[in-house]
Design an enzyme around this catalytic site. Sequence first.
Site, PDB file in Angstrom:
ATOM      1  N   ASP A   1       0.831  -1.199   0.000  1.00 62.47           N
ATOM      2  CA  ASP A   1       0.000   0.000   0.000  1.00 62.47           C
ATOM      3  C   ASP A   1       0.875   1.263   0.000  1.00 62.47           C
ATOM      4  OD1 ASP A   1      -2.750   1.002   0.339  1.00 62.47           O
ATOM      5  OD2 ASP A   1      -2.034   1.777   2.254  1.00 62.47           O
TER       6      ASP A   1
ATOM      7  N   GLU B   1       2.034   0.237  -4.822  1.00 61.75           N
ATOM      8  CA  GLU B   1       1.026   1.197  -5.261  1.00 61.75           C
ATOM      9  C   GLU B   1       1.611   2.599  -5.292  1.00 61.75           C
ATOM     10  OE1 GLU B   1      -3.311   2.961  -3.827  1.00 61.75           O
ATOM     11  OE2 GLU B   1      -1.729   2.590  -2.392  1.00 61.75           O
TER      12      GLU B   1
END
Length: 623
Positions: free
Chosen positions: A332, A361
Amino acid sequence: MKGLLLTLLGLFSSLQLNAQIVRIDPPNWWVGMQNNELQLLIHGDRISSFQVRIEGTDVRLKGVHKADSPNYLFVDLEIGATAPSVFKLYFESDTARFSTSYELKSRSFLASVYSGFNRSDAIYLITPDRFVNATPENDSFDTLREIEVDRSHDYKRHGGDINGIIRALDYIDSLGFTAIWPGPMLINDMNEQSYHGYAITDHYQVDPRFGTLDEYKLLASEMRDRDMKLIMDQINNHCGSMHWWMNDLPFSNWINGQSAFLGNKSITYANHRRTALQDLYASKRDYDEMTNGWFVETMPDLNHRNAFLARYIIQNSIWWIETLGLSGIRQDTQPYNDPDFMSTWAATILKEYPNFSIVGEEWSYNPLRIAYWQQGATNRDGYNSNMNSVFDFPLQGALSASLTESEGWDSGLIKWYEALSNDFIYPDPMSLVLMADNHDMDRLFTQVNEDTQLHAIALALLAVSPRIPQVYYGTEILMQNTAKPHDHGLIRTDFPGGWQEDAINAFTGKGLTEAQIQTQELTRRLFTYRRNSEVLISGNTLHFAPKDATYVLSRFKEDQSVSLFINKGVNESQLVLSDYQELGLIPGLEVRDVINGRTLELSETLSIPSRSFLLLEHKRHEH
Ligand code: CA
């Protein structure tokens, strides 16, 4: 009598003081790891006043570190043992002594289990709370902060769980997907909005509302049985503000902005200026605000420059890989972390599991920034992320624009064509993960203004493009969030049929519209085909600049080819094959329509229905 008294006293102090160890993280480790060093976090009331000793074992105590809080010790071990064992840690002070056991397990899986996801895979993304509720009994627990379950509320718990994913495995497999990325499933014991999982409050506990550790392990093994790969969603950047350690932080710099947080002063938030990480002219202020600022108020930013915190996070990742037999990690908010820590984190994982995969990400539409984060990039600052994959947001943005914009010199399909032409800057473009949508953005059907034909073209592009495709659950049945654009809660709508009371059931087809059934079947045909197509998995790529609202994207390997012909126009298109000589298509050649399975013989022209596509499997005729 005296002996008995001493025994009783010993027992008493042992009982009394053993209870003061609240936890040891990691809760166990393994013998036979590549790296035989381990650091334990030991948390307990005034534990730092104790000396630590190990006796009669192949485990060597290398060092003991006190923290700023008296309630922590960090213990460095060197594991010489090669057989699984339980050894004792002895704690001694002037007034008391006690011991506690620690287990070293044997490793469960062959090295091949940890071979990561790669270009042969197609990933199905699931928001676990919203997918399938197989166990209504675990929907809520009185012992947790958020107890309400309300399916009518977009931001409350709905009850989906790990058993639900297990129950859906045959369905996901039948659609052709080979890997699953469930959103984070570790405990989020937060006051509200705990359903999304991105505010972890204990890095070693599965959220009981998703299930147990054994159920998580069962999911992993059920997937292995189907040759499917499990990708874990991990968040190195932050934790939840209700994390157990927030009440008693080990060091004064465990989290960024800690003094402000403890002093009730205002928290510095991330400026979200991710470019500051690579910008030659970035101010230190911008850089620091980017990496040290908090993502949101409920997510304290972890300070990876504290060596103990860094080690805690790295060992935690390895613990989950080893415990579950993972194939990959989705990381993330990659650029919000300390970049050097992230490089070390990934390198340490790769040293233990050389074929493992990590996808980061970086939500940027600028391909330069995506390329920076991929392993093997020649970056000016010498940075190497050690991550083999990054999400391809630039191509996702182009996909959406290319389908929804009207065709023009610099609008429409040309957006996709030019975005794909940026591949020369990527160290390994085919290992990038391409999605049409995910849990944070509008559903594909909403993006294309609920146009089923454009939706179908998008799915075809996903399956054929030289990428690892990722599809969000429900995209195969045209799930949408049109009523509330960008609304995360609505984007993560319940999958129909995941709850016993659902009138519509996408697993059986009951109650689906004709368009939904067709899209589900199209998804199945595209991705089951891709799963077995060496051409799509590893073939070369050739494409032609869009012309008259048509675009041709071809993949080939030796004399085999799979070509996608897209016609976005309102009229049927007649492609003159001689214009596409490089595809190896000639009149008289027999080709196979991948979607309907029919064979057709080519003539001088190829007709492509309006607002549709043809996907042809064919030999390449040499000319
Ligand atoms: Ca449940």
